[in-house]
Design a protein around this motif. Sequence first.
Motif, PDB file in Angstrom:
ATOM      1  N   GLY A  60       0.818  -1.212   0.000  1.00 14.79           N
ATOM      2  CA  GLY A  60       0.000   0.000   0.000  1.00 14.79           C
ATOM      3  C   GLY A  60       0.846   1.253   0.000  1.00 14.79           C
ATOM      4  O   GLY A  60       2.051   1.219  -0.220  1.00 14.79           O
ATOM      5  N   GLU A  61       0.180   2.366   0.247  1.00 13.40           N
ATOM      6  CA  GLU A  61       0.861   3.658   0.231  1.00 13.40           C
ATOM      7  C   GLU A  61       1.981   3.707   1.271  1.00 13.40           C
ATOM      8  O   GLU A  61       1.874   3.133   2.339  1.00 13.40           O
ATOM      9  N   ARG A  62       3.049   4.412   0.916  1.00  7.60           N
ATOM     10  CA  ARG A  62       4.207   4.632   1.781  1.00  7.60           C
ATOM     11  C   ARG A  62       4.907   3.331   2.164  1.00  7.60           C
ATOM     12  O   ARG A  62       5.479   3.215   3.249  1.00  7.60           O
ATOM     13  N   SER A  63       4.853   2.338   1.301  1.00  6.04           N
ATOM     14  CA  SER A  63       5.545   1.080   1.560  1.00  6.04           C
ATOM     15  C   SER A  63       6.982   1.175   1.033  1.00  6.04           C
ATOM     16  O   SER A  63       7.312   2.095   0.292  1.00  6.04           O
ATOM     17  N   PRO A  64       7.843   0.229   1.411  1.00  8.52           N
ATOM     18  CA  PRO A  64       9.217   0.227   0.883  1.00  8.52           C
ATOM     19  C   PRO A  64       9.269   0.031  -0.638  1.00  8.52           C
ATOM     20  O   PRO A  64      10.309   0.222  -1.240  1.00  8.52           O
ATOM     21  N   LEU A  65       8.149  -0.345  -1.234  1.00  9.27           N
ATOM     22  CA  LEU A  65       8.112  -0.565  -2.683  1.00  9.27           C
ATOM     23  C   LEU A  65       7.637   0.659  -3.457  1.00  9.27           C
ATOM     24  O   LEU A  65       7.493   0.609  -4.670  1.00  9.27           O
ATOM     25  N   ASP A  66       7.397   1.765  -2.776  1.00  7.82           N
ATOM     26  CA  ASP A  66       6.976   3.003  -3.446  1.00  7.82           C
ATOM     27  C   ASP A  66       8.209   3.821  -3.820  1.00  7.82           C
ATOM     28  O   ASP A  66       9.086   4.051  -2.980  1.00  7.82           O
ATOM     29  N   PHE A  67       8.272   4.261  -5.074  1.00  3.12           N
ATOM     30  CA  PHE A  67       9.395   5.044  -5.559  1.00  3.12           C
ATOM     31  C   PHE A  67       8.899   6.375  -6.081  1.00  3.12           C
ATOM     32  O   PHE A  67       7.789   6.473  -6.596  1.00  3.12           O
ATOM     33  N   GLU A  68       9.728   7.381  -5.939  1.00  5.89           N
ATOM     34  CA  GLU A  68       9.414   8.720  -6.431  1.00  5.89           C
ATOM     35  C   GLU A  68      10.170   8.960  -7.733  1.00  5.89           C
ATOM     36  O   GLU A  68      11.168   8.292  -8.011  1.00  5.89           O
ATOM     37  N   ASN A  69       9.730   9.927  -8.503  1.00  7.81           N
ATOM     38  CA  ASN A  69      10.417  10.300  -9.721  1.00  7.81           C
ATOM     39  C   ASN A  69      11.862  10.667  -9.388  1.00  7.81           C
ATOM     40  O   ASN A  69      12.111  11.481  -8.522  1.00  7.81           O
ATOM     41  N   GLY A  70      12.822  10.029 -10.043  1.00  8.69           N
ATOM     42  CA  GLY A  70      14.227  10.304  -9.801  1.00  8.69           C
ATOM     43  C   GLY A  70      14.897   9.347  -8.829  1.00  8.69           C
ATOM     44  O   GLY A  70      16.113   9.375  -8.677  1.00  8.69           O
ATOM     45  N   ASP A  71      14.129   8.498  -8.146  1.00  9.44           N
ATOM     46  CA  ASP A  71      14.729   7.512  -7.241  1.00  9.44           C
ATOM     47  C   ASP A  71      15.534   6.495  -8.041  1.00  9.44           C
ATOM     48  O   ASP A  71      15.165   6.121  -9.153  1.00  9.44           O
ATOM     49  N   ALA A  72      16.615   6.019  -7.466  1.00  8.09           N
ATOM     50  CA  ALA A  72      17.432   4.989  -8.105  1.00  8.09           C
ATOM     51  C   ALA A  72      16.846   3.615  -7.782  1.00  8.09           C
ATOM     52  O   ALA A  72      16.393   3.362  -6.669  1.00  8.09           O
ATOM     53  N   LEU A  73      16.851   2.754  -8.761  1.00  6.47           N
ATOM     54  CA  LEU A  73      16.349   1.392  -8.600  1.00  6.47           C
ATOM     55  C   LEU A  73      17.217   0.478  -9.444  1.00  6.47           C
ATOM     56  O   LEU A  73      17.477   0.767 -10.617  1.00  6.47           O
ATOM     57  N   THR A  74      17.688  -0.603  -8.867  1.00  8.53           N
ATOM     58  CA  THR A  74      18.496  -1.569  -9.599  1.00  8.53           C
ATOM     59  C   THR A  74      17.785  -2.914  -9.595  1.00  8.53           C
ATOM     60  O   THR A  74      17.386  -3.402  -8.538  1.00  8.53           O
ATOM     61  N   LEU A  75      17.626  -3.484 -10.754  1.00  6.34           N
ATOM     62  CA  LEU A  75      17.071  -4.830 -10.900  1.00  6.34           C
ATOM     63  C   LEU A  75      18.137  -5.693 -11.551  1.00  6.34           C
ATOM     64  O   LEU A  75      18.820  -5.258 -12.477  1.00  6.34           O
ATOM     65  N   GLU A  76      18.258  -6.920 -11.091  1.00 10.48           N
ATOM     66  CA  GLU A  76      19.236  -7.825 -11.664  1.00 10.48           C
ATOM     67  C   GLU A  76      18.585  -9.181 -11.861  1.00 10.48           C
ATOM     68  O   GLU A  76      17.799  -9.626 -11.033  1.00 10.48           O
ATOM     69  N   ALA A  77      18.919  -9.827 -12.955  1.00 11.66           N
ATOM     70  CA  ALA A  77      18.386 -11.163 -13.224  1.00 11.66           C
ATOM     71  C   ALA A  77      19.458 -12.017 -13.870  1.00 11.66           C
ATOM     72  O   ALA A  77      20.238 -11.549 -14.696  1.00 11.66           O
ATOM     73  N   TRP A  78      19.512 -13.252 -13.470  1.00  5.96           N
ATOM     74  CA  TRP A  78      20.363 -14.243 -14.115  1.00  5.96           C
ATOM     75  C   TRP A  78      19.402 -15.143 -14.887  1.00  5.96           C
ATOM     76  O   TRP A  78      18.496 -15.738 -14.314  1.00  5.96           O
ATOM     77  N   VAL A  79      19.605 -15.209 -16.184  1.00  4.75           N
ATOM     78  CA  VAL A  79      18.696 -15.965 -17.038  1.00  4.75           C
ATOM     79  C   VAL A  79      19.463 -17.099 -17.689  1.00  4.75           C
ATOM     80  O   VAL A  79      20.513 -16.903 -18.291  1.00  4.75           O
ATOM     81  N   ASN A  80      18.939 -18.296 -17.579  1.00  2.00           N
ATOM     82  CA  ASN A  80      19.556 -19.471 -18.163  1.00  2.00           C
ATOM     83  C   ASN A  80      18.859 -19.757 -19.502  1.00  2.00           C
ATOM     84  O   ASN A  80      17.834 -20.421 -19.545  1.00  2.00           O
ATOM     85  N   VAL A  81      19.421 -19.246 -20.584  1.00  2.00           N
ATOM     86  CA  VAL A  81      18.818 -19.409 -21.910  1.00  2.00           C
ATOM     87  C   VAL A  81      19.258 -20.752 -22.483  1.00  2.00           C
ATOM     88  O   VAL A  81      20.453 -21.045 -22.578  1.00  2.00           O
ATOM     89  N   THR A  82      18.286 -21.566 -22.864  1.00  2.00           N
ATOM     90  CA  THR A  82      18.616 -22.858 -23.468  1.00  2.00           C
ATOM     91  C   THR A  82      18.313 -22.875 -24.963  1.00  2.00           C
ATOM     92  O   THR A  82      18.783 -23.751 -25.666  1.00  2.00           O
ATOM     93  N   LYS A  83      17.531 -21.905 -25.433  1.00  2.00           N
ATOM     94  CA  LYS A  83      17.188 -21.856 -26.852  1.00  2.00           C
ATOM     95  C   LYS A  83      16.737 -20.447 -27.210  1.00  2.00           C
ATOM     96  O   LYS A  83      16.013 -19.820 -26.463  1.00  2.00           O
ATOM     97  N   LEU A  84      17.197 -19.947 -28.352  1.00  2.00           N
ATOM     98  CA  LEU A  84      16.758 -18.653 -28.859  1.00  2.00           C
ATOM     99  C   LEU A  84      15.976 -18.860 -30.137  1.00  2.00           C
ATOM    100  O   LEU A  84      16.336 -19.688 -30.964  1.00  2.00           O
ATOM    101  N   GLY A  85      14.922 -18.053 -30.285  1.00  2.00           N
ATOM    102  CA  GLY A  85      14.178 -18.114 -31.540  1.00  2.00           C
ATOM    103  C   GLY A  85      12.997 -19.008 -31.537  1.00  2.00           C
ATOM    104  O   GLY A  85      12.602 -19.697 -30.736  1.00  2.00           O
TER     105      GLY A  85
END
Length: 85
Positions: A60-85
Amino acid sequence: TGLNAQSFADPVLTVAGKTTGSVSFGAEGPRPASYPGFSEANQAVKFDGKSSSLRYTDPGERSPLDFENGDALTLEAWVNVTKLG
């Protein structure tokens, strides 16, 4: 499927998350010397690489998941690709 609360990094983010599949908390995360600047006690979440997931619902409002315009956010993912296309 289960409910877990976990804290990660600075600032601390603690919210309830729903897991599916095999999800392990407290796995060894990147650490020095290979990753300078990381804590010796750095932790990560470990997924089984098949169908596991961790989902957070914004509490909900004012939670740790609320971001304001200009806030820094980093997302990272490790993806195990076994096939493309």
